[in-house]
Design an enzyme around this catalytic site. Structure first.
Site, PDB file in Angstrom:
ATOM      1  N   CYS A  54       3.620  46.974  52.250  1.00 55.11           N
ATOM      2  CA  CYS A  54       4.041  48.312  52.657  1.00 55.11           C
ATOM      3  C   CYS A  54       3.614  49.400  51.682  1.00 55.11           C
ATOM      4  CB  CYS A  54       5.550  48.337  52.857  1.00 55.11           C
ATOM      5  SG  CYS A  54       6.124  47.066  54.012  1.00 55.11           S
ATOM      6  N   HIS A  57       7.102  55.424  53.570  1.00 53.55           N
ATOM      7  CA  HIS A  57       6.896  54.197  54.335  1.00 53.55           C
ATOM      8  C   HIS A  57       8.024  54.060  55.336  1.00 53.55           C
ATOM      9  CE1 HIS A  57       6.702  50.112  55.585  1.00 53.55           C
ATOM     10  NE2 HIS A  57       7.668  49.694  54.788  1.00 53.55           N
ATOM     11  N   ASN A 113       8.015  49.550  62.141  1.00 48.02           N
ATOM     12  CA  ASN A 113       7.489  49.440  60.782  1.00 48.02           C
ATOM     13  C   ASN A 113       6.150  48.725  60.843  1.00 48.02           C
ATOM     14  OD1 ASN A 113       6.846  48.519  58.194  1.00 48.02           O
ATOM     15  ND2 ASN A 113       8.938  47.938  57.661  1.00 48.02           N
TER      16      ASN A 113
END
Length: 652
Positions: free
Chosen positions: A403, A539, A569
């Site tokens: 990430c 993020h 995500n």
């Protein structure tokens, strides 16, 4: 089995959520298997005695609650047979006596089975329907037919069944006896299960469970009895168990060979660095300054809504509504792709090059940031070089920073610019949809998508578009291992340990904010670099968690931009996808200074402070999801540690 399919109603279905298929290639010991079985089948399943007690105490509020317990009980009762064996009714005279790969279950009569069945039969009509009485009656009929004709006790069932020869060593051993067998006994086909369609998502999931459980007993259940080995006659039918695939056979061989297990290594106590790692002031550190020439995004072409997740609730999930998923994560839907990861990355790369007006021969290096590639040779970056027609580049390689992929990629691209003095293509691409299996936290959170950026050389005398960069890595081993893929203890699927993820994200966000508060505004407009930030694009991990952590670090929520509600995500791709969407949605309508922090798997993190000009973003209108597509290609083999309630929580 891990990939999603689209049924004939255009709805997304996850076959692995209802048709258990463990990857035995990663199971080495009975203890390891027991841990998986206990977590997936036993923890949430009531026993027959539990169901009887709840009936007697009036604990069931609706028919649905009772039926859900019946189904969970039946999955538990079939926990080994449904995951390890094919059941084949066979005439006793035709059962091989000496083969090592044919087994017979040794069974015990179900204690008070009649009392428990009668209690359920009388309780069901006295309970109110939860949603649709007719649909619920149909599902109950399937489940009760299986439950009512169960003859054996389920608590003591072993994973490893005796061979026929071992079974016969004890004449008093009991097993299934069928007086006759119809090979055409009706069962539900794969398409029947996938195409199941109910208006209420919870009932659709339960209906699929019922069909799968019905198929576990494809014979006249009312005529089955338990018979001793010495009572079996040639024309009787028994239910022979055969290993369901070569991996189960190999697992059974490993158990017989009893190879010694290797002791696990013990992580050392982590120590902080001897001195902090300074942030990278791009103006001061580098002579060749970076310019963002283009950014392009490719979203997944399929919408997986929270309602889709409920329609596909797995037998090992706790009850949860679509609204609860939204409240817990901030996600209303996630985007999945029918395309392979390579194609997602290629489409983003081509769009970015076109937006920048760059030809393949102008590119100095290609970097791919991903944590979901199954491609090792050639790397995804070198694969893209070949597909894009890049005859030679200075470098092409993949970065696994999960990430934090975008900050890592931009930092590496800026360093490479010093060597090649020509544009660097940075691609952030992820495909999670085929690596999740039936792990609920991962299924709630992750999506697919790709974005690409062309990082070129700023004109003489111009300032950089990227002014500050920072990367970090590591922490306590629990944080390093907070997100795992492949994870053998979760059937090689990606797993999230929520509390540890939250710990590392909070630690890094506080450190980042502290650093930005201590740095000056490079343009002298504000008191600190943090004060000069126009927009924070973090993020997109979990909106609920990130907002909470941002408040603790001193960031107001109204300074943050999120698109996670619509795309989920997408790990390394999440920040550039969000920047694209912020431009598309008019949130970025003029050049802005953006703070882009990333953090995640491996306890890695990083940030970029950058100028984003909407003119360099290749804006794509939101695409209508294709609900008429065919089944996606089978996923490449995936590969994913211990279970607790914390493990089952996305971010608790």
């Amino acid at each position: 089995m891990n990939a999603f399919v689209l049924n004939r109603h255009g709805r997304m279905v996850f076959p692995s959520n209802v048709m258990p298929e463990l990857d035995f290639s990663t199971v080495e010991t009975l203890d390891q298997l027991d841990s998986v079985i206990r977590r997936d089948f036993e923890t949430k399943a009531p026993s027959g005695t539990d169901i009887l007690d709840k009936v007697r105490t009036g604990s069931y509020e609706s028919r649905y609650d009772l039926m859900r317990d019946l189904a969970l009980n039946l999955f538990w009762a079939n926990r080994f047979s449904i995951t390890m064996y094919d059941k084949r009714p066979t005439r006793w005279a035709d059962v091989p006596r000496t083969r090592s790969d044919v087994f017979l279950p040794v069974l015990e009569p179900w204690e008070d089975g009649g009392t428990k069945v009668a209690a359920v039969e009388s309780a069901y009509p006295s309970l109110p329907a939860r949603w649709d009485a007719d649909v619920e009656d149909g599902i109950f009929a399937i489940l009760f037919d299986v439950f009512a004709n169960r003859k054996h006790h389920a608590t003591t069932l072993p994973a490893i069944k005796p061979t026929v020869a071992e079974f016969l060593e004890t004449p008093g051993n009991l097993t299934f006896r069928l007086p006759h067998y119809d090979p055409d006994f009706p069962v539900y086909g794969y398409d029947d299960i996938v195409d199941c369609d109910e208006e209420v998502p919870e009932l659709e999931a339960l209906h699929r469970w019922a069909m799968v459980l019905h198929n576990q007993y494809p014979w006249d259940r009312g005529s089955v009895e338990l018979a001793e080995a010495g009572q079996l006659k040639d024309d009787d039918y028994v239910v022979a168990f055969h290993p369901r695939d070569k991996e189960v056979r190999a697992f059974l061989r490993r158990l017989r060979e009893a190879a010694p297990s290797r002791p696990a290594s013990v992580a050392r106590e982590p120590r902080p660095p001897v001195r902090p790692f300074p942030e990278i002031d791009v103006r001061q550190r580098f002579s060749v300054l970076p310019r963002l020439e283009a950014l392009a995004a490719v979203h997944g072409d399929q919408v997986c809504s929270n309602e889709d997740l409920i329609r596909n609730a797995a037998y090992n999930w706790s009850p949860m509504s679509a609204e609860e998923i939204r409240d817990k994560t901030g996600i209303e839907q996630r985007r999945y792709s029918t395309l392979p990861l390579e194609e997602l990355a290629l489409q983003a790369a081509e769009a970015a090059l076109a937006k920048a007006g760059r030809e393949p021969e102008e590119i100095g290096a290609v970097l791919v940031c991903t944590c979901t590639s199954s491609r090792l040779i050639p790397s995804l970056a070198t694969y893209l070089c070949g597909q894009l027609g890049i005859y030679q580049a200075h470098a092409a390689y993949d970065l696994i920073a999960a990430c934090a992929g975008m900050p890592y990629g931009l930092a590496e691209a800026t360093r490479l610019l010093q060597e090649v003095e020509r544009p660097v293509l940075v691609v952030c691409a992820e495909k999670f949809s085929d690596k999740i299996g039936n792990v609920r936290p991962s299924r709630m959170i992750f999506g697919d998508g790709a974005a690409a950026m062309v990082v070129g050389v700023a004109p003489e005398g111009a300032g950089p578009d990227i002014s500050y960069l920072q990367t970090y890595a590591s922490g306590p081993a629990s944080e390093v291992n907070s997100i795992l893929w492949p994870n053998p203890e979760f059937d090689n699927n990606i797993t999230v340990f929520g509390p540890q993820v939250k710990a590392l994200a909070g630690r890094y966000l506080a450190q980042m904010i502290e650093e930005l508060q201590a740095l000056p505004d490079p343009d002298g407009r504000a008191g600190s670099l943090l004060d000069s930030i126009d927009l924070v694009v973090p993020h997109q991990a979990n909106k609920t968690m990130v907002v909470q952590l941002a408040k603790q670090a001193g960031l107001r929520p109204d300074r943050l931009y999120f698109n996670i509600a619509a795309v989920g995500n997408a790990s390394s791709a999440s920040i550039p996808l969000a920047i694209h969407d912020a431009v598309r949605d008019g949130v970025i309508s003029e050049p802005l200074r953006v703070f882009a922090p990333g953090f995640g798997a491996g306890a890695v993190a990083g940030y970029a402070v950058m100028q984003v000009d909407p003119a360099v973003v290749a804006v794509q209108a939101p695409a209508a999801p294709d609900r008429g597509g065919a089944e996606p290609a089978a996923p490449a083999p995936a590969a994913p540690t211990p279970a607790s309630e914390d493990v089952r929580q996305a971010f608790g």
